[in-house]
Design a protein around this motif. Structure first.
Motif, short mmCIF file in Angstrom:
data_model
loop_
_atom_site.label_atom_id
_atom_site.label_comp_id
_atom_site.label_asym_id
_atom_site.label_seq_id
_atom_site.Cartn_x
_atom_site.Cartn_y
_atom_site.Cartn_z
N LEU A 122 0.86 -1.19 0.00
CA LEU A 122 0.00 0.00 0.00
C LEU A 122 0.90 1.24 0.00
CD1 LEU A 122 -2.79 -0.90 2.60
CD2 LEU A 122 -2.62 -1.51 0.18
N ARG A 123 0.65 2.14 -0.95
CA ARG A 123 1.49 3.31 -1.12
C ARG A 123 1.29 4.31 0.03
NH1 ARG A 123 -0.55 5.93 -4.97
NH2 ARG A 123 1.26 7.24 -5.43
N ALA A 124 2.29 5.15 0.24
CA ALA A 124 2.25 6.11 1.34
C ALA A 124 1.03 7.03 1.29
CB ALA A 124 3.54 6.94 1.37
N PRO A 125 0.61 7.57 0.10
CA PRO A 125 -0.58 8.43 0.10
C PRO A 125 -1.84 7.71 0.62
CG PRO A 125 0.64 8.71 -1.94
CD PRO A 125 1.27 7.56 -1.23
N LEU A 126 -1.97 6.43 0.32
CA LEU A 126 -3.13 5.69 0.82
C LEU A 126 -3.01 5.47 2.32
CD1 LEU A 126 -5.75 4.20 0.47
CD2 LEU A 126 -4.48 2.19 -0.34
N ILE A 163 -5.73 6.69 5.15
CA ILE A 163 -6.30 5.83 6.19
C ILE A 163 -6.18 6.51 7.54
CG2 ILE A 163 -5.95 3.64 7.42
CD1 ILE A 163 -5.09 2.45 4.68
N GLU A 164 -5.01 7.07 7.83
CA GLU A 164 -4.81 7.75 9.12
C GLU A 164 -5.75 8.94 9.25
OE1 GLU A 164 -0.01 6.68 9.21
OE2 GLU A 164 -0.69 8.75 8.92
N TRP A 165 -5.85 9.75 8.17
CA TRP A 165 -6.71 10.94 8.24
C TRP A 165 -8.18 10.54 8.42
CZ3 TRP A 165 -10.93 12.58 5.49
CH2 TRP A 165 -11.37 13.89 5.77
N ALA A 221 -0.37 19.13 -15.03
CA ALA A 221 0.43 19.72 -13.96
C ALA A 221 0.70 18.72 -12.84
CB ALA A 221 -0.27 20.95 -13.40
N ALA A 222 -0.17 17.71 -12.70
CA ALA A 222 0.01 16.66 -11.67
C ALA A 222 0.19 17.26 -10.29
CB ALA A 222 1.18 15.76 -12.04
N GLN A 223 -0.70 18.19 -9.94
CA GLN A 223 -0.70 18.79 -8.62
C GLN A 223 -2.12 18.76 -8.05
OE1 GLN A 223 0.82 22.75 -9.22
NE2 GLN A 223 2.96 22.07 -9.39
N ARG A 258 -8.04 12.47 -0.59
CA ARG A 258 -7.18 11.55 -1.34
C ARG A 258 -6.43 12.31 -2.44
NH1 ARG A 258 -7.35 5.21 -2.75
NH2 ARG A 258 -5.14 5.20 -3.35
N GLY A 259 -7.12 13.25 -3.07
CA GLY A 259 -6.43 14.08 -4.06
C GLY A 259 -5.29 14.86 -3.46
N LEU A 260 -5.48 15.35 -2.23
CA LEU A 260 -4.43 16.11 -1.54
C LEU A 260 -3.21 15.22 -1.29
CD1 LEU A 260 -3.46 18.65 0.04
CD2 LEU A 260 -4.60 17.68 2.04
N HIS A 261 -3.45 14.01 -0.79
CA HIS A 261 -2.33 13.11 -0.48
C HIS A 261 -1.66 12.58 -1.75
CE1 HIS A 261 -2.95 13.19 3.79
NE2 HIS A 261 -4.20 12.76 3.70
N GLU A 262 -2.45 12.36 -2.81
CA GLU A 262 -1.89 11.85 -4.06
C GLU A 262 -1.28 12.96 -4.92
OE1 GLU A 262 -1.70 8.73 -5.06
OE2 GLU A 262 -3.17 7.60 -3.87
#
Length: 721
Positions: free
Chosen positions: A73-77, A81-83, A206-208, A336-340
């Motif tokens: 499981l990638r760090a953004p996911l 989960i924590e949030w 832009a991938a932001q 999720r968009g913020l973390h990714e």
């Protein structure tokens, strides 16, 4: 010695430390099997500083048993989960369970055995076997899925399988995915659509992190616009998640997607077979699946390379999960968009006030499509005052609406009657003694469903035959159905227009994507003249020949003390009105009401959305209601009413005294009993400057209550029953 912290799928325990055996290489996110007492428990390796645990002598640590052969499981996911756990007052393990819900992470790569009836009939029949053979015609699935579908035990299905009633098919555990082509087809966009799509395409490149509110009137072509952003994500070899509020919308959406991109996306919803869920989980975790269309739970899937999130019909209240982890998919999508670090598009013709407030705060960028595509015009909306335009006795449709239906039939055009009430009648009572037939498990009336000849509770699912006599006084032929549901309205339509071809569209009749697809194909083929439906027909559908909409009872949604009652009513009626006149033919909408001067009704007939929302927002600002302050609900339940009431009082009496933090209650919930459990509620109000979750966590963690009592916390509640 290598020590790791593992978050187990056990909400009662939380994370534990384990020893990594020699030769096993793990990292944060690795999915492992760990010993827990005599059992083997799945879990995920986590950063040690994320969750504090009690330090244990390293010599006492037990070794991990197995490392699963799936991508970590990638760090953004993991951050999501924590949030989610912290924000929505849930255990991290409960959130992690949604990520690993399919079981695909723990399954081996052997084929999955599925079964299908082959026409054989066993020599010895039982009622359970007869029921299984009747309900499983044309159904294929695993043993457990067939048992669930047939409503019998697994032993019954296994017994039939041994008797040769089923043929077995071994299905590959890996999904066969056809990659959508971003340039398979092109669409002629209007100037407004091109301008908006360019902004979205640039955001994907832009991938932001960038949240957008795509606000377009019904029929303005929002889907075609965000399809351009999907195409750009595909060109960048990124994955795309599209969230839909109802699984019934999935199949029509897949058809539109296929026409644009030449292949279907993967689907994710509760109506899928377990084998399909496992295959799709692996395909998106491996990065083989590029586009996933799903319900709110698709938010927590382990995407390999997510590049864009789209929340369609973002105003829909069905995006709020009402049990388990009580999260709102619209808000979690933003996080999720913020973390990714990717763009998120919220698309709606009637955006939620919370979303509009975020635009005002400068947190979301507003993109508008103010006109319908291709020259189509918005329908005219007229209010029918039921105190003047009175339906005949025993009927529910006003004469003006009946005349309009007749004219539409003569022109060969389609009509839609909307009533957000399933079944035939919401109440059955005895005309002799006045007894109302209630659900034995809930404080709710049993709803008559005449199509299935049953009374049903829409809260717990309890069903029973319609009694031949009153259960209270014993009089025969004294029970009478009170009030209308969609089945009753359809009966009235059939009596008025026996030549008309009718269809009832509710969650009782459209319970799967395939059923929805069948309905769409019938409408497009002109095989249906008049549709009678609930909120299921208010969103997502495009029928060019549907030109008349009648709202049977616009006042239903305005009853009760719900904060969002006016907003919901406006959204729902505006959405259903938007089904009319979406092509060359103009549309008409009639709204039946006993309160024609209510602000909601006036705003609808004047097409004054801005005025309505401005008044609603100002009213909330004055009342310090969300989004200008925050609410949380505390729901206490138990099979023992005394225990529930005493626990609720304990919670209320120990409420912290903090400026800007108030607690109201406890009081019996409006739905005072649900599924056999007595319920009491407290409402917490907090200013935006107050750390609501921290105060509540410190408050509730110090309290103790009986084990049989459940205490649930609902942050940002949408339901007040």
């Amino acid at each position: 010695m290598n020590r790791v912290r593992v978050l187990l799928l056990n909400a009662a325990l939380g994370p534990l430390d384990y020893r990594v055996p020699d030769g096993m290489q793990v990292e944060p996110g690795s999915i492992v099997m760990a010993p827990l007492g005599p059992r083997k428990m799945p879990g995920v390796v986590w950063e040690p500083d994320s969750f504090p645990v009690e330090e244990i002598d390293p010599k006492k640590l037990r070794p991990l048993l197995e490392l699963r052969d799936v991508p970590p499981l990638r760090a953004p996911l993991r951050r999501l989960i924590e949030w989610t756990a912290a924000y929505y007052f849930a255990s991290p393990a409960s959130v992690l369970r949604m990520v690993l819900s399919s079981g695909a992470a723990f399954a081996d790569n052997r084929p999955i055995s599925e079964y299908r009836l082959n026409g054989s009939v066993p020599d010895r029949m039982t009622p359970q076997r007869e029921q299984a053979l009747e309900k499983l015609i044309g159904v294929q699935g695993t043993i457990s899925e067939l048992a669930n579908k047939a409503g019998v035990s697994i032993a019954v299905i296994r017994g039939l399988e041994k008797l040769g009633v089923f043929d077995r098919e071994d299905v590959s555990p890996f999904a066969i995915t056809a990659n959508p082509s971003p340039d398979f087809d092109t669409v002629d966009l209007s100037v407004d659509q091109k301008n908006v799509s360019k902004i979205l395409i640039d955001a994907v490149r832009a991938a932001q992190f960038k949240p957008f509110l795509l606000d377009g009137v019904t029929g303005s072509g929002k889907t075609e616009v965000y399809f351009e952003a999907v195409a750009e994500a595909l060109r960048q070899d990124k994955q795309v998640l599209v969230l839909l509020p109802e699984i019934a919308l999935t199949e029509p959406f897949l058809d539109r997607f296929h026409a644009r991109f030449g292949a279907e996306p993967l689907a994710w919803h509760s109506g899928m077979k377990q084998s399909e869920r496992k295959k799709n989980w692996r395909a998106l975790a491996d990065g083989n699946a590029k586009v996933i269309v799903g319900a709110r739970s698709a938010l927590f899937l382990p995407y390999a390379n997510l590049g864009l999130i789209i929340v369609d019909e973002a105003h829909e209240t069905s995006f709020k999960q009402e049990d388990g982890v009580r999260y709102h998919a619209r808000d979690v999508a933003i996080m999720r968009g913020l973390h990714e670090k990717i763009p998120v598009i919220l698309a709606s013709a009637t955006p939620a006030i919370e979303s509009q407030h975020q635009v005002e705060q400068g947190n979301y960028q507003l993109l508008e499509l103010p006109a319908r595509f291709g020259g189509a015009t918005m329908p005219d909306i007229e209010a029918l005052d039921l105190t003047e335009d009175v339906p005949p006795r025993g009927s529910w449709l006003a004469p003006t609406l009946v005349n309009a239906l007749e004219e539409n039939l003569e022109r060969g055009e389609q009509s839609l009657l909307f009533l957000n009430r399933r079944g035939f009648a919401p109440l059955t009572l005895c005309r002799t003694c006045g007894h109302r037939i209630d659900c034995p498990n809930c404080t709710a009336w049993m709803v008559e469903h005449r199509l299935t000849r049953r009374l049903a509770c829409h809260h717990c699912g309890h069903v029973m035959p319609i009694p031949e006599k009153c259960p209270e006084c014993g009089d025969e032929d004294s029970l009478v159905a009170c009030g209308p549901g969609v089945e009753r309205i359809c009966d009235e339509v059939r009596m008025l227009f026996p030549q008309a071809r009718t269809a009832i569209v509710t969650s009782d009749t459209i319970w799967s994507p395939q059923k929805a697809a069948d309905f769409v194909h019938q409408m497009e083929a002109g095989a249906i003249d008049i549709v009678v439906g609930t909120q299921l027909v208010t969103k997502g559908y495009h029928f060019p020949n549907l030109t008349l909409v009648g709202v049977v009872d616009a006042d239903i949604g305005l009853e009760g003390g719900d904060l969002r009652a006016a907003e919901r009513s406006f959204q729902q009626i505006a959405q259903v009105a938007g089904r009319a006149g979406r092509a060359e033919k103009p549309g008409r909408v009639y709204v039946q009401t006993r309160m024609p001067n209510a602000p909601v009704i006036q705003a609808l007939i004047k097409n004054d959305r801005e005025g309505f929302y401005a008044a609603e927002i100002e009213a909330r600002r004055q009342a310090l209601a969300p989004p200008f302050a925050r609410w949380a609900a505390i729901i206490v339940s138990s099979e023992d009413n005394k225990e529930a009431m005493e626990t609720a009082r304990l919670i209320g009496q120990t409420a912290p005294k903090v400026d800007g933090f108030s607690v109201f209650g406890p009081a019996p919930a409006p739905l005072a009993m649900l599924r056999g459990r007595h319920r009491h509620r407290l409402l917490v109000h907090a200013l935006r400057s107050v750390d609501l979750q921290q105060i509540m966590r410190e408050w509730l963690e110090q309290l103790e209550w009986p084990r049989a009592v459940r205490v649930g916390v609902d942050i940002d509640p949408y339901s007040f029953v």
